[in-house]
Design a protein around this motif. Structure first.
Motif, mmCIF file in Angstrom:
data_model
loop_
_atom_site.group_PDB
_atom_site.id
_atom_site.type_symbol
_atom_site.label_atom_id
_atom_site.label_comp_id
_atom_site.label_asym_id
_atom_site.label_seq_id
_atom_site.Cartn_x
_atom_site.Cartn_y
_atom_site.Cartn_z
ATOM 1 N N HIS A 121 0.833 -1.200 0.000
ATOM 2 C CA HIS A 121 0.000 0.000 0.000
ATOM 3 C C HIS A 121 0.872 1.256 0.000
ATOM 4 O O HIS A 121 1.872 1.338 0.709
ATOM 5 C CB HIS A 121 -0.902 0.000 1.241
ATOM 6 N N SER A 122 0.476 2.228 -0.825
ATOM 7 C CA SER A 122 1.287 3.443 -0.945
ATOM 8 C C SER A 122 1.257 4.301 0.315
ATOM 9 O O SER A 122 2.085 5.208 0.464
ATOM 10 C CB SER A 122 0.805 4.277 -2.142
ATOM 11 N N SER A 123 0.332 4.028 1.227
ATOM 12 C CA SER A 123 0.257 4.835 2.451
ATOM 13 C C SER A 123 1.329 4.460 3.461
ATOM 14 O O SER A 123 1.544 5.193 4.435
ATOM 15 C CB SER A 123 -1.132 4.664 3.097
ATOM 16 N N ASN A 161 -2.232 4.069 -6.237
ATOM 17 C CA ASN A 161 -2.214 3.988 -4.778
ATOM 18 C C ASN A 161 -1.517 2.730 -4.281
ATOM 19 O O ASN A 161 -1.822 2.209 -3.205
ATOM 20 C CB ASN A 161 -3.643 4.038 -4.234
#
Length: 470
Positions: A236-238, A330
């Motif tokens: 996940h890009s977060s 994302n």
């Protein structure tokens, strides 16, 4: 020297400052212009065109000049009916004299009307130039080969050696079909010759209507592409991490950008830098001469390498040309790829180049894989006096004060397919281009009108000289 040569010499704004052509074109030049126009306006791009149609039109021209059906041999394969070509044969008078071959590709790089200032498939004469896709690469020469064969036939010229002409498709888009390759593999006897004449040579101006050089192409680089790839589990890009496929690939490309392959001369390039440098003079000329004598002269190398053309002749070059990375905006990238196109100097090959890339990158996470179509490795032809001497003589007549210099092409031509069947191939002098490349492969392709007309006359005389050799 023919009457055409005399007119051609007067038509050139040469380094000696000769005046430009006066008055209207000659009648024979207008007839040639019509042939050239027909070729340019026949779309032969792989996307929307047909080489087969262009070959048929050229066959019609030659038949009108007196060639028989037995002397005109069209060819194609059923899988690619639009990629056909033509072989034409003008028999020689001496059965012991080996034939010569005139080679030319009919196909052109794709062109989109919305990108051009003019319709790319219309032949337009404007401001001293002919515009249109293929005007420079290489329909001016193809038109000249057809015109020369037709003139010989109508004039009743009897060559000592047989003259063959092969017009092919696929030089620009050979991933689908390449006519020169097909002929070499399937009809080698049809095109067998002592030598071939091709694109790749020619003159160069200073960009201000002054001719500064004429060259004979004697060898070329090989074209190979490699794919650099990095992979990663992603996520996940977060919650980013430094272990990123795009960053790793970027680091590899930065290292590639900073790397210069070592200088490597061969007989052709050493002679080129020595002669061109002596003729040019100045700081650049002195550096060229010094480097030709000592390839380890770093000061000379630094100066010569500032010219992008000279730099490419000195060494193998590799450059990133395409990128593909990531799978979602994302998500962390699971894969990143770059295509690196290499132009490899004679004496090196794909294996040595791949090893050099891997060493420069120095990261086992970056794979380096050979991809794309594989032409045969280019084999430089010999610096043969029987080839060079007639051309040198004509250059001296047409372009007084300009020397003929052997050169190595930094691009790639269909000559690579002829060397394996024993046909050394040379890119001939004659016409000339500007330092900016005249839009070949790019937008608004053009060829100077005088270059086309003088080049046509020059090559007529050159082919006749070779065809008459004992």
């Amino acid at each position: 020297m023919s009457v055409y040569a005399a007119a051609g010499a007067l038509a050139l704004l040469s380094s000696a400052g000769a005046s430009a052509q006066d008055g209207k074109p000659r009648a024979d030049q207008l007839a040639f212009r019509d042939l050239y126009k027909e070729l340019v306006e026949t779309d032969t791009s792989v996307a929307t065109g047909s080489c087969t149609l262009a070959a048929e039109k050229m066959a019609t021209r030659l038949k009108e000049a007196g060639f028989t059906d037995a002397q005109l041999l069209p060819f194609s394969v059923k899988e690619f009916p639009l990629d056909g070509g033509l072989v034409a044969i003008l028999p020689g008078s001496d059965s012991k004299a080996k034939p010569m071959l005139l080679l030319g590709h009919l196909d052109v790089v794709n062109a989109r009307r919305e990108d051009w200032q003019r319709d790319p498939y219309r032949f337009i004469e404007e401001n001293g130039y002919f515009y249109g896709r293929g005007t420079a690469d290489m329909k001016a020469m193809v038109a000249t080969w057809v015109d020369t064969m037709a003139r010989f036939k109508t004039e009743g010229f009897k060559p000592r050696r047989t003259i063959k002409m092969a017009l092919t498709c696929g030089e620009e888009s050979g991933a689908r079909f390449n006519g020169a390759q097909w002929l070499a593999q399937n009809k080698p006897d049809l095109i067998a010759a002592e030598f071939a004449l091709n694109e790749g040579g020619g003159g160069r101006t200073d960009g201000k209507n002054k001719l500064v050089s004429q060259s004979m192409q004697v060898g070329e680089k090989s074209n190979r592409s490699f794919e650099l790839q990095t992979t990663n589990p992603g996520g996940h890009s977060s919650i980013p991490i430094k272990d990123n496929a795009i960053y790793e690939l970027s680091d590899a490309l930065v290292k590639l950008r900073a790397y210069a392959f070592p200088v490597r001369f061969n007989d052709t390039t050493r002679a080129y830098f020595a002669k061109e440098g002596a003729s040019r003079g100045g700081e650049m000329g002195r550096a060229m001469v010094a480097l030709s004598k000592n390839p380890n002269d770093k000061a000379a190398e630094a100066i010569v390498s500032t010219d992008r053309g000279f730099n490419s002749m000195l060494r193998t070059t590799c450059v990133a040309t395409m990128l593909d990375a990531g799978h979602a905006v994302n998500a962390l990238p699971q894969r990143a790829k770059a295509t690196v196109n290499c132009r490899i100097i004679p004496g090196e090959d794909a294996d040595t180049t791949r090893a050099a890339l891997a060493k420069v990158i120095g990261d086992p996470k970056v794979s380096v894989t050979l991809v794309g179509r594989l032409r045969p490795v280019a084999v430089p032809p010999p610096l043969d006096s029987r080839i060079m001497a007639p051309a040198e003589k004509l250059v001296a007549r047409y372009f007084p004060g300009i020397a003929l210099i052997p050169t190595m092409s930094t691009g790639a031509t269909d000559a690579t397919y002829l060397a394996p069947i024993g046909i050394p191939t040379y890119g001939v002098p004659g016409g000339w281009g500007d330092p900016d490349g005249n839009g070949a492969h790019g937008l608004n392709e053009r060829r100077e009108v005088r270059s086309v007309y003088v080049g046509r006359d020059f090559l007529y005389d050159l082919v006749k000289a070779y065809a008459s050799q004992p």
